[in-house]
Design a protein around this motif. Structure first.
Motif, PDB file in Angstrom:
ATOM      1  N   ILE A 177     -12.703   2.194  -0.585  1.00 26.69           N
ATOM      2  CA  ILE A 177     -11.239   2.345  -0.479  1.00 26.69           C
ATOM      3  C   ILE A 177     -10.622   2.493  -1.879  1.00 26.69           C
ATOM      4  O   ILE A 177      -9.769   3.353  -2.112  1.00 26.69           O
ATOM      5  CB  ILE A 177     -10.633   1.154   0.293  1.00 26.69           C
ATOM      6  CG1 ILE A 177     -11.109   1.195   1.753  1.00 26.69           C
ATOM      7  CG2 ILE A 177      -9.103   1.167   0.224  1.00 26.69           C
ATOM      8  CD1 ILE A 177     -10.859  -0.085   2.541  1.00 26.69           C
ATOM      9  N   MET A 178     -11.082   1.668  -2.825  1.00 26.10           N
ATOM     10  CA  MET A 178     -10.577   1.781  -4.204  1.00 26.10           C
ATOM     11  C   MET A 178     -10.899   3.162  -4.770  1.00 26.10           C
ATOM     12  O   MET A 178     -10.057   3.780  -5.445  1.00 26.10           O
ATOM     13  CB  MET A 178     -11.184   0.699  -5.111  1.00 26.10           C
ATOM     14  CG  MET A 178     -10.725  -0.718  -4.864  1.00 26.10           C
ATOM     15  SD  MET A 178      -8.934  -0.965  -4.844  1.00 26.10           S
ATOM     16  CE  MET A 178      -8.476  -0.611  -6.530  1.00 26.10           C
ATOM     17  N   GLU A 179     -12.110   3.640  -4.498  1.00 23.46           N
ATOM     18  CA  GLU A 179     -12.510   4.960  -5.038  1.00 23.46           C
ATOM     19  C   GLU A 179     -11.627   6.070  -4.494  1.00 23.46           C
ATOM     20  O   GLU A 179     -11.222   6.973  -5.229  1.00 23.46           O
ATOM     21  CB  GLU A 179     -13.983   5.242  -4.712  1.00 23.46           C
ATOM     22  CG  GLU A 179     -14.923   4.569  -5.707  1.00 23.46           C
ATOM     23  CD  GLU A 179     -16.383   4.646  -5.304  1.00 23.46           C
ATOM     24  OE1 GLU A 179     -16.671   4.821  -4.108  1.00 23.46           O
ATOM     25  OE2 GLU A 179     -17.224   4.511  -6.211  1.00 23.46           O
ATOM     26  N   VAL A 180     -11.339   6.001  -3.194  1.00 19.91           N
ATOM     27  CA  VAL A 180     -10.480   7.027  -2.589  1.00 19.91           C
ATOM     28  C   VAL A 180      -9.092   6.985  -3.246  1.00 19.91           C
ATOM     29  O   VAL A 180      -8.546   8.014  -3.639  1.00 19.91           O
ATOM     30  CB  VAL A 180     -10.367   6.828  -1.048  1.00 19.91           C
ATOM     31  CG1 VAL A 180      -9.267   7.707  -0.458  1.00 19.91           C
ATOM     32  CG2 VAL A 180     -11.704   7.118  -0.369  1.00 19.91           C
ATOM     33  N   MET A 181      -8.538   5.782  -3.409  1.00 27.21           N
ATOM     34  CA  MET A 181      -7.177   5.678  -3.981  1.00 27.21           C
ATOM     35  C   MET A 181      -7.177   6.117  -5.446  1.00 27.21           C
ATOM     36  O   MET A 181      -6.252   6.791  -5.896  1.00 27.21           O
ATOM     37  CB  MET A 181      -6.648   4.246  -3.832  1.00 27.21           C
ATOM     38  CG  MET A 181      -6.425   3.865  -2.368  1.00 27.21           C
ATOM     39  SD  MET A 181      -5.453   2.362  -2.151  1.00 27.21           S
ATOM     40  CE  MET A 181      -6.504   1.125  -2.848  1.00 27.21           C
TER      41      MET A 181
ATOM     42  N   ALA B 125      -5.104   9.158  -9.018  1.00 29.62           N
ATOM     43  CA  ALA B 125      -5.422   9.268 -10.448  1.00 29.62           C
ATOM     44  C   ALA B 125      -4.611   8.260 -11.267  1.00 29.62           C
ATOM     45  O   ALA B 125      -4.098   8.561 -12.342  1.00 29.62           O
ATOM     46  CB  ALA B 125      -5.180  10.690 -10.949  1.00 29.62           C
ATOM     47  N   ASP B 126      -4.464   7.076 -10.704  1.00 28.67           N
ATOM     48  CA  ASP B 126      -3.683   6.023 -11.377  1.00 28.67           C
ATOM     49  C   ASP B 126      -4.641   4.862 -11.669  1.00 28.67           C
ATOM     50  O   ASP B 126      -5.347   4.394 -10.762  1.00 28.67           O
ATOM     51  CB  ASP B 126      -2.554   5.582 -10.424  1.00 28.67           C
ATOM     52  CG  ASP B 126      -1.599   4.584 -11.079  1.00 28.67           C
ATOM     53  OD1 ASP B 126      -2.042   3.830 -11.960  1.00 28.67           O
ATOM     54  OD2 ASP B 126      -0.423   4.570 -10.692  1.00 28.67           O
ATOM     55  N   SER B 127      -4.626   4.407 -12.948  1.00 27.49           N
ATOM     56  CA  SER B 127      -5.620   3.404 -13.349  1.00 27.49           C
ATOM     57  C   SER B 127      -5.457   2.074 -12.605  1.00 27.49           C
ATOM     58  O   SER B 127      -6.367   1.262 -12.581  1.00 27.49           O
ATOM     59  CB  SER B 127      -5.545   3.160 -14.857  1.00 27.49           C
ATOM     60  OG  SER B 127      -4.269   2.669 -15.177  1.00 27.49           O
ATOM     61  N   LYS B 128      -4.309   1.879 -11.953  1.00 27.88           N
ATOM     62  CA  LYS B 128      -4.161   0.608 -11.232  1.00 27.88           C
ATOM     63  C   LYS B 128      -5.113   0.534 -10.037  1.00 27.88           C
ATOM     64  O   LYS B 128      -5.326  -0.542  -9.494  1.00 27.88           O
ATOM     65  CB  LYS B 128      -2.705   0.353 -10.827  1.00 27.88           C
ATOM     66  CG  LYS B 128      -2.182   1.177  -9.704  1.00 27.88           C
ATOM     67  CD  LYS B 128      -0.715   0.808  -9.430  1.00 27.88           C
ATOM     68  CE  LYS B 128      -0.126   1.752  -8.395  1.00 27.88           C
ATOM     69  NZ  LYS B 128       1.287   1.552  -8.209  1.00 27.88           N
ATOM     70  N   TYR B 129      -5.649   1.685  -9.629  1.00 31.99           N
ATOM     71  CA  TYR B 129      -6.606   1.675  -8.509  1.00 31.99           C
ATOM     72  C   TYR B 129      -8.066   1.762  -8.978  1.00 31.99           C
ATOM     73  O   TYR B 129      -8.961   1.979  -8.173  1.00 31.99           O
ATOM     74  CB  TYR B 129      -6.301   2.832  -7.544  1.00 31.99           C
ATOM     75  CG  TYR B 129      -4.908   2.752  -6.963  1.00 31.99           C
ATOM     76  CD1 TYR B 129      -4.544   1.679  -6.152  1.00 31.99           C
ATOM     77  CD2 TYR B 129      -3.949   3.728  -7.241  1.00 31.99           C
ATOM     78  CE1 TYR B 129      -3.257   1.583  -5.628  1.00 31.99           C
ATOM     79  CE2 TYR B 129      -2.666   3.639  -6.726  1.00 31.99           C
ATOM     80  CZ  TYR B 129      -2.329   2.567  -5.922  1.00 31.99           C
ATOM     81  OH  TYR B 129      -1.057   2.475  -5.409  1.00 31.99           O
ATOM     82  N   ARG B 130      -8.298   1.597 -10.274  1.00 29.13           N
ATOM     83  CA  ARG B 130      -9.672   1.699 -10.783  1.00 29.13           C
ATOM     84  C   ARG B 130     -10.516   0.561 -10.195  1.00 29.13           C
ATOM     85  O   ARG B 130     -10.179  -0.610 -10.347  1.00 29.13           O
ATOM     86  CB  ARG B 130      -9.656   1.575 -12.314  1.00 29.13           C
ATOM     87  CG  ARG B 130     -11.010   1.707 -12.967  1.00 29.13           C
ATOM     88  CD  ARG B 130     -10.879   1.564 -14.478  1.00 29.13           C
ATOM     89  NE  ARG B 130     -10.448   0.217 -14.862  1.00 29.13           N
ATOM     90  CZ  ARG B 130     -11.248  -0.733 -15.349  1.00 29.13           C
ATOM     91  NH1 ARG B 130     -12.533  -0.479 -15.517  1.00 29.13           N
ATOM     92  NH2 ARG B 130     -10.786  -1.916 -15.668  1.00 29.13           N
ATOM     93  N   PRO B 131     -11.613   0.910  -9.493  1.00 24.05           N
ATOM     94  CA  PRO B 131     -12.442  -0.173  -8.955  1.00 24.05           C
ATOM     95  C   PRO B 131     -12.982  -1.020 -10.091  1.00 24.05           C
ATOM     96  O   PRO B 131     -13.439  -0.484 -11.115  1.00 24.05           O
ATOM     97  CB  PRO B 131     -13.593   0.564  -8.257  1.00 24.05           C
ATOM     98  CG  PRO B 131     -13.178   1.977  -8.138  1.00 24.05           C
ATOM     99  CD  PRO B 131     -12.176   2.245  -9.220  1.00 24.05           C
ATOM    100  N   HIS B 132     -12.933  -2.345  -9.960  1.00 26.08           N
ATOM    101  CA  HIS B 132     -13.420  -3.195 -11.029  1.00 26.08           C
ATOM    102  C   HIS B 132     -14.940  -3.021 -11.167  1.00 26.08           C
ATOM    103  O   HIS B 132     -15.655  -2.985 -10.155  1.00 26.08           O
ATOM    104  CB  HIS B 132     -13.085  -4.663 -10.773  1.00 26.08           C
ATOM    105  CG  HIS B 132     -13.226  -5.455 -12.035  1.00 26.08           C
ATOM    106  ND1 HIS B 132     -14.456  -5.849 -12.509  1.00 26.08           N
ATOM    107  CD2 HIS B 132     -12.301  -5.853 -12.945  1.00 26.08           C
ATOM    108  CE1 HIS B 132     -14.274  -6.469 -13.668  1.00 26.08           C
ATOM    109  NE2 HIS B 132     -12.986  -6.486 -13.952  1.00 26.08           N
ATOM    110  N   PRO B 133     -15.446  -2.926 -12.418  1.00 23.48           N
ATOM    111  CA  PRO B 133     -16.900  -2.745 -12.603  1.00 23.48           C
ATOM    112  C   PRO B 133     -17.720  -3.837 -11.907  1.00 23.48           C
ATOM    113  O   PRO B 133     -18.840  -3.569 -11.457  1.00 23.48           O
ATOM    114  CB  PRO B 133     -17.071  -2.814 -14.124  1.00 23.48           C
ATOM    115  CG  PRO B 133     -15.746  -2.384 -14.673  1.00 23.48           C
ATOM    116  CD  PRO B 133     -14.707  -2.835 -13.695  1.00 23.48           C
TER     117      PRO B 133
END
Ligand code: CAA
Length: 283
Positions: free
Chosen positions: A243-247, A252-260
């Motif tokens: 879900i994070m990857e899709v968002m 293209a907003d860094s607030k949705y970057r999946p945490h490593p």
């Protein structure tokens, strides 16, 4: 449209939960999966839940039997041709969904509504694989389906008012509350909920608090029924990551970057409850 028989594609946690509440509401259900073993496992879960309801005095033994008798498991597409509504709850891969919808479009009568329980994928794109985009819609249930009251009803760009009205009425018949959502990555609930989970993973990775304390804090400080990390384990860390990857990709907003750390957990197969280990242990 009068709905009497509903097809469900996928007998996993979500598919079986959806089948259960639909049969409980008096509809006939065709539960379809690719292998007999998947169907048996889904039906076993439904039977377990129905048995618990009898033990709690919420159902009689006769009602349990009647509900169970409304559900037919099958590996064959044939019975789906008798359904007025088919809800797909298969794997969260666009390519898989497109194949399923193409096939449903080919075999189901032209009036059949084709719904997807996708948690974040584009309904418009799924609908593109059919010749009836006006009859394709998102019907997003929440885990555990028998408990959670919400259904997000997601319109693709070509979904008709008739289709929306039928699905909203259906959700009401299932004793759910529906909220209509315009198609957008992550829709509504997951955009808020999974972003919060991702932040909780960041709090853990930063060493701000332990997993136990993060969850205790959110339960007692924000009145959440379970903490965000236990919720990630319930949803599945792979599903949260997806879900994070899709968002992230769509906005293209860094607030949705999946945490490593979330990525690392998934790479390490620490997927949550379904494998016995996630942020917490379930063995
Ligand atoms: N199936 C059926 N019923 C279930 C169940 C299940 N898997 N799990 C719990 N229940 C029922 C129990 O039988 C019990 O019913 P009664 O009240 O009739 O006795 C009731 O739910 C409460 O259960 P418990 O007492 O065992 O435990 P609890 O009070 O901790 O509740 C919970 C469990 C309902 C799961 C609760 O923790 C909760 O609400 N958690 C949050 C769940 C959530 O946020 N779900 C959304 C996830 S996001 C999603 O699904 C969308 C997506 O696309 C990822």
């Amino acid at each position: 449209m009068n709905i009497e028989k509903v097809g469900i594609i996928g007998a996993g946690v979500m598919g079986a939960g959806i089948a259960e509440i639909i049969a409980k509401s008096g509809y006939d259900v065709v539960l379809k999966d690719m292998e007999e073993g998947y169907i048996q496992s889904g039906i076993k879960n439904i039977e377990k839940n129905l048995k618990k309801s009898v033990e709690k005095g919420k159902l009689t033994e006769d009602e349990k039997k009647e509900i169970r008798s409304r559900i037919t498991g099958t590996v064959d597409n044939q019975l789906l041709t008798e359904c007025q509504l088919v809800i797909e709850a298969a794997s969260e891969k666009m390519a898989v969904k497109k194949i399923i919808f193409e096939e449903l479009d080919r075999i189901c009568p032209s009036e059949t509504i084709l719904a997807s329980n996708t948690s974040s994928l584009s309904i418009t794109e799924i609908a593109n694989s059919t010749k009836r985009p006006e009859k394709v819609i998102g019907m997003h249930f929440f885990n555990p389906v028998p408990v959670m009251k919400l259904v997000e009803v997601i319109r693709g760009i070509n979904t008709s008012d008739d289709t929306r009205n039928t699905v909203v009425a259906m959700a009401e018949n299932l004793d759910k509350v529906s909220v209509e959502v315009e198609e957008a990555p992550g829709f509504l609930v997951n955009r808020v909920l999974v972003t919060m989970i991702n932040e909780a993973v960041g709090v853990l990775a930063d060493g701000v608090a332990t997993a136990e304390d993060i969850d205790t804090a959110m339960k007692l400080g924000a009145n959440h029924p379970i903490g965000p990390l236990a919720l990630a384990d319930l949803i599945g860390n792979d599903v949260c990551l997806h879900i994070m990857e899709v968002m992230y990709e769509e906005y293209a907003d860094s607030k949705y970057r999946p945490h490593p750390l979330l990525r690392k957990m998934v790479r390490g197969n620490l997927l949550g409850r379904k494998v016995g280990q996630g942020f917490f242990s379930y063995e």
